[in-house]
Design a protein around this motif. Structure first.
Motif, PDB file in Angstrom:
ATOM      1  N   UNK A  17       0.574 -31.732 -11.912  1.00 10.27           N
ATOM      2  CA  UNK A  17       1.124 -30.402 -12.173  1.00 10.27           C
ATOM      3  C   UNK A  17       0.075 -29.490 -12.800  1.00 10.27           C
ATOM      4  N   UNK A  18      -0.743 -30.033 -13.677  1.00  6.45           N
ATOM      5  CA  UNK A  18      -1.804 -29.232 -14.283  1.00  6.45           C
ATOM      6  C   UNK A  18      -2.815 -28.799 -13.221  1.00  6.45           C
ATOM      7  N   UNK A  19      -3.125 -29.667 -12.281  1.00  2.00           N
ATOM      8  CA  UNK A  19      -4.015 -29.292 -11.181  1.00  2.00           C
ATOM      9  C   UNK A  19      -3.401 -28.166 -10.352  1.00  2.00           C
ATOM     10  N   UNK A  20      -2.097 -28.247 -10.132  1.00  2.00           N
ATOM     11  CA  UNK A  20      -1.410 -27.191  -9.384  1.00  2.00           C
ATOM     12  C   UNK A  20      -1.453 -25.863 -10.147  1.00  2.00           C
ATOM     13  N   UNK A  21      -1.284 -25.918 -11.449  1.00  2.00           N
ATOM     14  CA  UNK A  21      -1.381 -24.707 -12.267  1.00  2.00           C
ATOM     15  C   UNK A  21      -2.760 -24.085 -12.108  1.00  2.00           C
ATOM     16  N   UNK A  22      -3.797 -24.910 -12.227  1.00  2.00           N
ATOM     17  CA  UNK A  22      -5.164 -24.414 -12.089  1.00  2.00           C
ATOM     18  C   UNK A  22      -5.368 -23.775 -10.720  1.00  2.00           C
ATOM     19  N   UNK A  23      -4.914 -24.440  -9.685  1.00  2.00           N
ATOM     20  CA  UNK A  23      -5.072 -23.933  -8.321  1.00  2.00           C
ATOM     21  C   UNK A  23      -4.335 -22.618  -8.113  1.00  2.00           C
ATOM     22  N   UNK A  24      -3.091 -22.558  -8.554  1.00  2.00           N
ATOM     23  CA  UNK A  24      -2.285 -21.351  -8.317  1.00  2.00           C
ATOM     24  C   UNK A  24      -2.732 -20.175  -9.182  1.00  2.00           C
ATOM     25  N   UNK A  25      -3.169 -20.438 -10.402  1.00  4.26           N
ATOM     26  CA  UNK A  25      -3.692 -19.348 -11.235  1.00  4.26           C
ATOM     27  C   UNK A  25      -4.967 -18.795 -10.598  1.00  4.26           C
ATOM     28  N   UNK A  40     -16.066 -18.157  -9.380  1.00  3.39           N
ATOM     29  CA  UNK A  40     -16.410 -17.836 -10.769  1.00  3.39           C
ATOM     30  C   UNK A  40     -15.172 -17.691 -11.652  1.00  3.39           C
ATOM     31  N   UNK A  41     -14.024 -18.119 -11.145  1.00  9.28           N
ATOM     32  CA  UNK A  41     -12.786 -18.055 -11.931  1.00  9.28           C
ATOM     33  C   UNK A  41     -12.612 -19.376 -12.673  1.00  9.28           C
ATOM     34  N   UNK A  42     -12.536 -19.290 -13.978  1.00 10.22           N
ATOM     35  CA  UNK A  42     -12.343 -20.456 -14.825  1.00 10.22           C
ATOM     36  C   UNK A  42     -10.899 -20.473 -15.294  1.00 10.22           C
ATOM     37  N   UNK A  43     -10.255 -21.619 -15.205  1.00  8.92           N
ATOM     38  CA  UNK A  43      -8.904 -21.792 -15.737  1.00  8.92           C
ATOM     39  C   UNK A  43      -8.966 -22.967 -16.708  1.00  8.92           C
ATOM     40  N   UNK A  44      -8.563 -22.707 -17.929  1.00  9.01           N
ATOM     41  CA  UNK A  44      -8.633 -23.709 -18.981  1.00  9.01           C
ATOM     42  C   UNK A  44      -7.221 -24.030 -19.453  1.00  9.01           C
TER      43      UNK A  44
END
Length: 72
Positions: A17-25, A40-44
């Protein structure tokens, strides 16, 4: 380069689910600014310890969040 921080209560979301959040954000940022931004988009993701997060004056634990999700 955008840096998006998502704060979550620890143990609420699975690694998938966290991977999905990163992908969708990331996809959302690209939809706003264009495909060139993808690389160049970082999601933390920052996980807050259970009991260190509260709403309405009450602390929340992972079980509380899961119960709310089931009730919805």
């Amino acid at each position: 380069m955008p840096l998006v921080t998502v704060e979550l209560i620890k143990d609420v979301f699975t690694p998938e689910q966290k991977q999905e959040i990163i992908s969708k954000v990331t996809d959302t940022m690209v939809a706003i600014e264009g495909e060139a931004l993808r690389q160049v988009t970082w999601v933390k993701i920052v996980e807050i310890e259970q009991g260190d997060w509260g709403i309405g004056g009450q602390t929340l634990r992972a079980a509380d969040v899961h119960a709310m999700a089931k009730a919805a």
